[in-house]
Design an enzyme around this catalytic site. Structure first.
Site, PDB file in Angstrom:
ATOM      1  CG  MET A   1      -2.181  -0.005   0.896  1.00  0.00           C
ATOM      2  SD  MET A   1      -1.993   2.567   1.174  1.00  0.00           S
ATOM      3  CE  MET A   1      -1.302   2.485   2.965  1.00  0.00           C
ATOM      4  N   PRO A   2       0.806   2.426  -1.357  1.00  0.00           N
ATOM      5  CG  PRO A   2       1.895   4.069  -2.088  1.00  0.00           C
ATOM      6  CD  PRO A   2       2.121   3.379  -1.154  1.00  0.00           C
TER       7      PRO A   2
END
Length: 129
Positions: A1-2
């Site tokens: 993540m991202p």
């Protein structure tokens, strides 16, 4: 993540795509202070007629080397985003030969409940992350 999605005009080699992804990942790690293995990247290649990215009247000339980077992320500080934009364009030009006018970036923010990395769990909420 991202989570990063890359939209490109078709025709790049596997080596070019790998270099692009590696370059952007290095900047993500540095600018957003994420772990090295926090890497989620998806590439979509499009026929030229299916890929229209203009300049909103800014006078930015585009070429067939255009890269649109769409990022979905937990909230990030403004300074980290500005650093990311600057560093991505610098590094893509240096390591991939992609000029800054051919890089468009959009960041969409979401929250902890919006992520499941697998196993039917929301790891940010469950405390796994």
């Amino acid at each position: 993540m991202p989570l990063l999605r890359f939209d490109l005009i078709e025709g790049r080699t596997d080596d070019e795509v790998s270099r692009l992804l590696d370059t952007v990942h290095r900047v993500v790690v540095e600018a957003f202070k994420v772990p090295e293995r926090d890497r989620y990247q998806i590439v979509h290649q499009h026929k030229p007629a299916h890929f229209i990215v203009q300049d909103t009247g800014l006078g930015i000339e585009r070429s067939d080397r255009l890269v649109v980077i769409s990022i979905t992320s937990r909230p990030r500080e403004q300074e980290a985003k500005l650093t990311f934009y600057r560093r991505v364009t610098e590094d893509l030009e240096q390591f991939c030969g992609i000029t800054p006018n051919d890089v468009m970036i959009s960041i969409t923010t979401n929250g902890d409940a919006d992520w499941s990395f697998g196993n039917g769990r929301a790891q940010f909420i469950s405390g796994d992350l």
